[in-house]
Design a protein around this motif. Sequence first.
Motif, PDB file in Angstrom:
ATOM      1  N   THR A  23     -25.876  35.358  45.563  1.00 46.13           N
ATOM      2  CA  THR A  23     -26.317  34.139  46.230  1.00 46.13           C
ATOM      3  C   THR A  23     -26.581  34.437  47.692  1.00 46.13           C
ATOM      4  O   THR A  23     -25.946  35.293  48.296  1.00 46.13           O
ATOM      5  CB  THR A  23     -25.253  33.035  46.127  1.00 46.13           C
ATOM      6  OG1 THR A  23     -24.045  33.527  46.711  1.00 46.13           O
ATOM      7  CG2 THR A  23     -25.006  32.647  44.689  1.00 46.13           C
ATOM      8  N   THR A  24     -27.527  33.735  48.230  1.00 47.82           N
ATOM      9  CA  THR A  24     -27.856  33.887  49.637  1.00 47.82           C
ATOM     10  C   THR A  24     -26.888  33.042  50.438  1.00 47.82           C
ATOM     11  O   THR A  24     -26.703  31.863  50.158  1.00 47.82           O
ATOM     12  CB  THR A  24     -29.301  33.418  49.897  1.00 47.82           C
ATOM     13  OG1 THR A  24     -30.165  34.138  49.040  1.00 47.82           O
ATOM     14  CG2 THR A  24     -29.689  33.632  51.334  1.00 47.82           C
TER      15      THR A  24
ATOM     16  N   GLY B 225     -24.392  24.512  49.957  1.00 50.69           N
ATOM     17  CA  GLY B 225     -25.601  24.452  49.136  1.00 50.69           C
ATOM     18  C   GLY B 225     -25.509  23.447  48.005  1.00 50.69           C
ATOM     19  O   GLY B 225     -26.499  22.824  47.637  1.00 50.69           O
ATOM     20  N   TRP B 226     -24.315  23.263  47.432  1.00 48.59           N
ATOM     21  CA  TRP B 226     -24.151  22.331  46.322  1.00 48.59           C
ATOM     22  C   TRP B 226     -24.439  20.893  46.720  1.00 48.59           C
ATOM     23  O   TRP B 226     -24.740  20.055  45.868  1.00 48.59           O
ATOM     24  CB  TRP B 226     -22.728  22.407  45.750  1.00 48.59           C
ATOM     25  CG  TRP B 226     -21.655  22.050  46.744  1.00 48.59           C
ATOM     26  CD1 TRP B 226     -20.910  22.924  47.484  1.00 48.59           C
ATOM     27  CD2 TRP B 226     -21.224  20.742  47.130  1.00 48.59           C
ATOM     28  NE1 TRP B 226     -20.041  22.239  48.302  1.00 48.59           N
ATOM     29  CE2 TRP B 226     -20.213  20.895  48.100  1.00 48.59           C
ATOM     30  CE3 TRP B 226     -21.586  19.457  46.755  1.00 48.59           C
ATOM     31  CZ2 TRP B 226     -19.572  19.811  48.696  1.00 48.59           C
ATOM     32  CZ3 TRP B 226     -20.948  18.376  47.350  1.00 48.59           C
ATOM     33  CH2 TRP B 226     -19.941  18.571  48.309  1.00 48.59           C
TER      34      TRP B 226
ATOM     35  N   ASN C  88     -37.089  19.784  52.865  1.00 48.63           N
ATOM     36  CA  ASN C  88     -37.725  20.566  53.909  1.00 48.63           C
ATOM     37  C   ASN C  88     -37.266  22.020  53.826  1.00 48.63           C
ATOM     38  O   ASN C  88     -36.080  22.292  53.607  1.00 48.63           O
ATOM     39  CB  ASN C  88     -37.350  19.967  55.269  1.00 48.63           C
ATOM     40  CG  ASN C  88     -38.089  20.623  56.393  1.00 48.63           C
ATOM     41  OD1 ASN C  88     -37.752  21.726  56.783  1.00 48.63           O
ATOM     42  ND2 ASN C  88     -39.095  19.934  56.905  1.00 48.63           N
ATOM     43  N   PRO C  89     -38.173  22.989  53.997  1.00 41.16           N
ATOM     44  CA  PRO C  89     -37.786  24.406  53.925  1.00 41.16           C
ATOM     45  C   PRO C  89     -36.701  24.794  54.930  1.00 41.16           C
ATOM     46  O   PRO C  89     -35.856  25.644  54.634  1.00 41.16           O
ATOM     47  CB  PRO C  89     -39.089  25.145  54.212  1.00 41.16           C
ATOM     48  CG  PRO C  89     -40.167  24.202  53.831  1.00 41.16           C
ATOM     49  CD  PRO C  89     -39.635  22.835  54.122  1.00 41.16           C
TER      50      PRO C  89
ATOM     51  N   LEU D 132     -29.064  25.725  54.093  1.00 41.88           N
ATOM     52  CA  LEU D 132     -28.065  25.585  53.029  1.00 41.88           C
ATOM     53  C   LEU D 132     -27.942  26.843  52.173  1.00 41.88           C
ATOM     54  O   LEU D 132     -27.086  26.912  51.303  1.00 41.88           O
ATOM     55  CB  LEU D 132     -28.415  24.380  52.141  1.00 41.88           C
ATOM     56  CG  LEU D 132     -28.324  23.016  52.808  1.00 41.88           C
ATOM     57  CD1 LEU D 132     -28.859  21.939  51.884  1.00 41.88           C
ATOM     58  CD2 LEU D 132     -26.905  22.714  53.233  1.00 41.88           C
ATOM     59  N   GLY D 133     -28.801  27.816  52.401  1.00 36.40           N
ATOM     60  CA  GLY D 133     -28.750  29.060  51.634  1.00 36.40           C
ATOM     61  C   GLY D 133     -29.266  28.918  50.220  1.00 36.40           C
ATOM     62  O   GLY D 133     -28.871  29.665  49.335  1.00 36.40           O
ATOM     63  N   ILE D 134     -30.175  27.977  50.000  1.00 41.53           N
ATOM     64  CA  ILE D 134     -30.726  27.743  48.670  1.00 41.53           C
ATOM     65  C   ILE D 134     -31.999  28.564  48.521  1.00 41.53           C
ATOM     66  O   ILE D 134     -32.886  28.508  49.371  1.00 41.53           O
ATOM     67  CB  ILE D 134     -31.027  26.249  48.464  1.00 41.53           C
ATOM     68  CG1 ILE D 134     -29.733  25.450  48.564  1.00 41.53           C
ATOM     69  CG2 ILE D 134     -31.706  26.022  47.121  1.00 41.53           C
ATOM     70  CD1 ILE D 134     -29.938  23.963  48.569  1.00 41.53           C
TER      71      ILE D 134
END
Length: 147
Positions: free
Chosen positions: A8-9, A83-84, A130-131, A137-139
């Motif tokens: 995961t990032t 991220g969740w 939004n990017p 969030l590390g998604i």
Amino acid sequence: MSSEQTPTTAPDTAGPRPRRLTYAAGLAALEGLALLAGGVWILFLGLTGEPDDRQQAVTGGVTLAVLALLPLLAARGLLGRRGWSRGPAVITQLLALPVAYNLLQSDSAAIPAGIALAVVAVTALVLLLNPETTRALGIRGPGDTGK
């Protein structure tokens, strides 16, 4: 199936939290507090007033109060760059849109509430998708292998 796990990032926590993320968390918290206030109010009226069906009023009030936990937890997670938290926040906004539509279809003072809810839900969705928010969030997106 592979026994390897996809790495995961990690969220980009090096810099300051993006304003978009802070605003999205604020809107989610606002919705959660509004749900909680509505639930407490319905519960109060159900217990102290003369409702047509006391059990239904109490059940509705408790249900709204419990539903308020979803956006409140999402807001806390967004502020902590978890991220969740984006998933529950997006779900909350998607559920708010049909409610806003129904409020807009009424012939009463609920129309301004429907307009406000629609504006908040759409604004929060734009902020959450939004990017910059996604990176904070590390998604990772689909097909992003992190190479």
